[in-house]
Design an enzyme around this catalytic site. Structure first.
Site, PDB file in Angstrom:
ATOM      1  CD  GLU A 157      49.299  22.164  14.638  1.00 50.24           C
ATOM      2  OE1 GLU A 157      49.916  21.427  15.420  1.00 50.24           O
ATOM      3  OE2 GLU A 157      49.791  22.592  13.567  1.00 50.24           O
ATOM      4  CD  GLU A 256      54.682  19.334  13.857  1.00 46.71           C
ATOM      5  OE1 GLU A 256      54.526  19.747  12.699  1.00 46.71           O
ATOM      6  OE2 GLU A 256      54.044  19.773  14.835  1.00 46.71           O
TER       7      GLU A 256
END
Length: 277
Positions: A157, A256
């Site tokens: 990521e 998130e």
């Protein structure tokens, strides 16, 4: 035939934290709120010791499928945020990978975010970047083989270096795409957090379309304050969700973000998405 509706996963490190220290209670709350799955970013304090969850009594499985866990961060007190790109720490990375795999198996989770790590203090990207990239590629090749045995996917990521983590090594989608091209393994994919992508690159439509074949997981939050997708900010998530559905995205969309007030009071956006799809 219309594309299937998007599926949403609550990151219980960020959501349902109001008075809920117990991770399993957060998972129950996510189910009650209508989520399809959960992300458990750091299961290690709740599920077994570093040697593997089989060494300790197991609590019940979470109330929802676990879409994602992170690999261990390393020495948190020293400011580490993963080990994947740290030269000389390959043995530690392998240990952390084996720990992550053991926990993922216990949680019946097939995706592990392999944290890349931070630049050492005082070291520039220009000076250390090539060595860190080469280390990350080698470690991802090792991870691919071990994860494949378990039918798991490893994810990398890009985390933006402008607002969130100035020293995180992997900070742009283009850098991640270059690394994935070098690794060239079907079970090593991109975890695209649209929040980070917008902060570093923008051009969300173009980036999502171009990166789509590499994507193994998606996360969302508004820019710049990292609140609910429906909060005021730079990203039109109604458009983004329609784009993802139109592209046929099959994975979970991880949520998130930091709720502006309580998690539940801020979930009107999820109900609207359900109603419109």
């Amino acid at each position: 035939m219309p594309p299937p509706p998007l599926r949403f996963a609550a990151n219980v490190g960020w959501l349902f934290t109001e008075g809920e220290a117990d991770i399993w209670a957060r998972c129950e709350a996510a189910k009650a709120a209508g989520f399809d799955a959960v992300e458990i970013p750091d299961p290690y304090g709740y599920w077994g010791r570093a040697g593997g969850p089989e060494e300790t009594p197991r609590p019940p499985l979470p109330a929802l499928p676990v879409a994602l866990i992170n690999s261990p961060r390393g020495d948190v007190a020293a400011g580490e945020m993963g080990l994947g790109a740290l030269p000389g720490r390959e043995a530690d990375f392998l240990d952390s990978l084996q720990t992550a795999i053991a926990h993922a198996k216990a949680l019946k989770c097939d995706r592990v975010h392999l944290l890349s790590g931070r630049l050492p203090p005082g070291v520039t990207r220009e000076a250390q970047g090539p060595a860190m990239e080469a280390t990350l590629v080698r470690n991802l090749l090792t991870a691919s083989d071990l994860l494949a045995v378990e039918g798991m996917t490893g994810l990398i990521e890009p985390i933006n270096s402008r607002l969130t983590d100035p020293r995180y090594f992997l900070d742009t989608p283009g850098q991640a795409a270059r690394i994935l091209e070098k690794v060239d393994k079907p079970n090593i994919k991109l975890q695209l957090d649209i929040f980070h992508c917008q902060v570093m690159d923008g051009n969300l439509t173009g980036n999502i379309r171009a990166l789509f074949p590499l994507i193994g997981h998606i996360q969302v939050a508004q820019v710049p304050n990292r609140h609910e997708p429906s909060s005021q900010g730079e990203i039109n998530y109604s458009y983004i969700f329609n784009l993802l559905q139109g592209l046929g995205y099959q994975g979970y969309v991880g949520c998130e973000y930091t709720p502006r007030e309580s998690t539940v009071s801020g979930l009107g956006w999820l109900k609207e998405v359900r109603a419109s799809h």
